[in-house]
Enzyme design. Structure first.
Site, PDB file in Angstrom:
ATOM      1  N   HIS A   1       1.711   4.476  -2.811  1.00  0.00           N
ATOM      2  CA  HIS A   1       1.876   5.863  -2.562  1.00  0.00           C
ATOM      3  C   HIS A   1       3.288   6.326  -3.220  1.00  0.00           C
ATOM      4  O   HIS A   1       3.389   7.330  -3.959  1.00  0.00           O
ATOM      5  CB  HIS A   1       1.860   6.410  -1.090  1.00  0.00           C
ATOM      6  CG  HIS A   1       0.368   6.416  -0.508  1.00  0.00           C
ATOM      7  ND1 HIS A   1      -0.655   7.157  -1.112  1.00  0.00           N
ATOM      8  CD2 HIS A   1       0.087   5.677   0.481  1.00  0.00           C
ATOM      9  CE1 HIS A   1      -1.559   6.786  -0.274  1.00  0.00           C
ATOM     10  NE2 HIS A   1      -1.530   6.118   0.526  1.00  0.00           N
TER      11      HIS A   1
ATOM     12  N   HIS B   1       2.989   6.402  -6.998  1.00  0.00           N
ATOM     13  CA  HIS B   1       2.326   7.583  -7.505  1.00  0.00           C
ATOM     14  C   HIS B   1       3.116   8.753  -7.499  1.00  0.00           C
ATOM     15  O   HIS B   1       2.788   9.620  -8.231  1.00  0.00           O
ATOM     16  CB  HIS B   1       1.040   7.702  -6.698  1.00  0.00           C
ATOM     17  CG  HIS B   1      -0.032   8.740  -7.145  1.00  0.00           C
ATOM     18  ND1 HIS B   1      -1.054   9.205  -6.071  1.00  0.00           N
ATOM     19  CD2 HIS B   1      -0.093   9.336  -8.158  1.00  0.00           C
ATOM     20  CE1 HIS B   1      -1.529   9.981  -6.945  1.00  0.00           C
ATOM     21  NE2 HIS B   1      -1.211  10.236  -8.094  1.00  0.00           N
TER      22      HIS B   1
ATOM     23  N   HIS C   1       0.730  -1.226   0.046  1.00  0.00           N
ATOM     24  CA  HIS C   1       0.069   0.085  -0.236  1.00  0.00           C
ATOM     25  C   HIS C   1       0.714   1.194   0.049  1.00  0.00           C
ATOM     26  O   HIS C   1       0.680   2.226  -0.816  1.00  0.00           O
ATOM     27  CB  HIS C   1      -0.889   0.101   1.352  1.00  0.00           C
ATOM     28  CG  HIS C   1      -1.813   1.191   1.408  1.00  0.00           C
ATOM     29  ND1 HIS C   1      -3.035   1.223   1.080  1.00  0.00           N
ATOM     30  CD2 HIS C   1      -1.634   2.623   1.648  1.00  0.00           C
ATOM     31  CE1 HIS C   1      -3.465   2.362   1.077  1.00  0.00           C
ATOM     32  NE2 HIS C   1      -2.576   3.226   1.831  1.00  0.00           N
ATOM     33  N   GLU C   2       1.752   1.351   0.820  1.00  0.00           N
ATOM     34  CA  GLU C   2       2.824   2.526   1.238  1.00  0.00           C
ATOM     35  C   GLU C   2       3.637   2.684  -0.174  1.00  0.00           C
ATOM     36  O   GLU C   2       3.759   3.856  -0.647  1.00  0.00           O
ATOM     37  CB  GLU C   2       3.289   2.363   2.396  1.00  0.00           C
ATOM     38  CG  GLU C   2       2.816   2.367   3.519  1.00  0.00           C
ATOM     39  CD  GLU C   2       1.528   3.530   3.705  1.00  0.00           C
ATOM     40  OE1 GLU C   2       1.813   4.609   3.061  1.00  0.00           O
ATOM     41  OE2 GLU C   2       0.536   3.346   4.378  1.00  0.00           O
TER      42      GLU C   2
END
Length: 252
Positions: A47, A50, A43-44
């Site tokens: 980020h 992105h 998940h991180e």
């Protein structure tokens, strides 16, 4: 975000890091992480991806709207349980054997457990948040407001609010999530629908879909309307069907 500011000067310097507080192993023991920790890692890192792919020129357009910011990172979680990742990285630290498919199947089946409760609990908090910010007179009696709002939506008596208003920190520790608590579920709606685009090709690493995801949604920051960008990527608005299927809800 330092690298975005440097874009104005023509630099390509990108600095970023993910820092995880995994349990420290004993002397001579390997670092072992749980499935939850692995999901957090993916998940991180979503980020970070992105962030690294950002191609916007103006720093003010480099971020994301609140109801979009968790979407890319949640998409990245989907690759964790793909055979390509599991067979290469999820190997038993003693035997070197990859995670058996039977265990993967059990994990995926377990992910639908209690989703009815979790979804209602979350939606109730999100709707109460929205109603709170739509009341032009202001709320002077939080307890009465909660009871009235929950009665209006037919909240089951077996489920209580996830966050009582006096400690709803998402709303009151800053203004970032005011009237925006819904954004987690909206991000997951787009995430599930995006992952369905990969699944429809039969290849979770389909390069054509990945390139469209990168160029239309990830690299554009907030310089284009996010709803329009999603339509350009998927050919339509997000469809909730993929989320309902993921959560184990019956589909008509």
């Amino acid at each position: 975000m330092k690298d975005q500011a440097l874009a104005l000067l023509g630099d390509d310097i990108v600095l970023g890091s993910n820092n995880n507080n995994f349990v420290k192993p004993g002397p001579g023991e390997p670092v072992l992480i749980s499935l939850d920790d692995a999901e957090t890692l993916f998940h991180e890192f979503g980020h970070a991806i992105h962030y690294f792919l950002n191609k916007t020129y103006y720093p003010s357009l480099g971020g994301s709207q609140r109801d979009f910011v968790e979407y890319p990172s949640q998409v990245n979680e989907n690759w964790l349980l793909t055979p390509q990742v599991l067979q290469r990285f999820a190997k038993h630290y003693k035997t070197g054997q990859a995670m058996p498919q039977s265990l993967v199947d059990k994990i995926q089946k377990a992910q639908t457990f209690n989703q009815g409760f979790a979804t209602v609990e979350y939606l109730a908090a999100a709707i109460v948040d929205m109603k709170l910010h739509m009341d032009p007179t202001g709320v002077v009696d939080p307890d009465k407001f909660e009871r009235t709002a929950l009665a209006e939506i037919g909240m089951p008596k077996e489920i209580v609010l996830r966050h009582r208003l006096p400690q709803f920190n998402h709303l009151f520790s800053s203004d970032a999530y005011s009237a925006g608590y819904y954004s987690y579920l909206w991000s997951e709606t787009m995430d599930a629908d995006t992952w369905a685009a990969f699944e429809e090709t039969g290849d979770p690493f389909n390069k054509q879909i990945a390139d469209r995801f990168r160029t239309i949604l990830l690299s554009t920051g907030n310089q284009t309307d996010r709803a329009e960008a999603y339509r350009q990527f998927r050919g339509r608005d997000p469809d909730v069907t993929a989320l309902l299927k993921r959560r184990g809800f019956p589909l008509k």
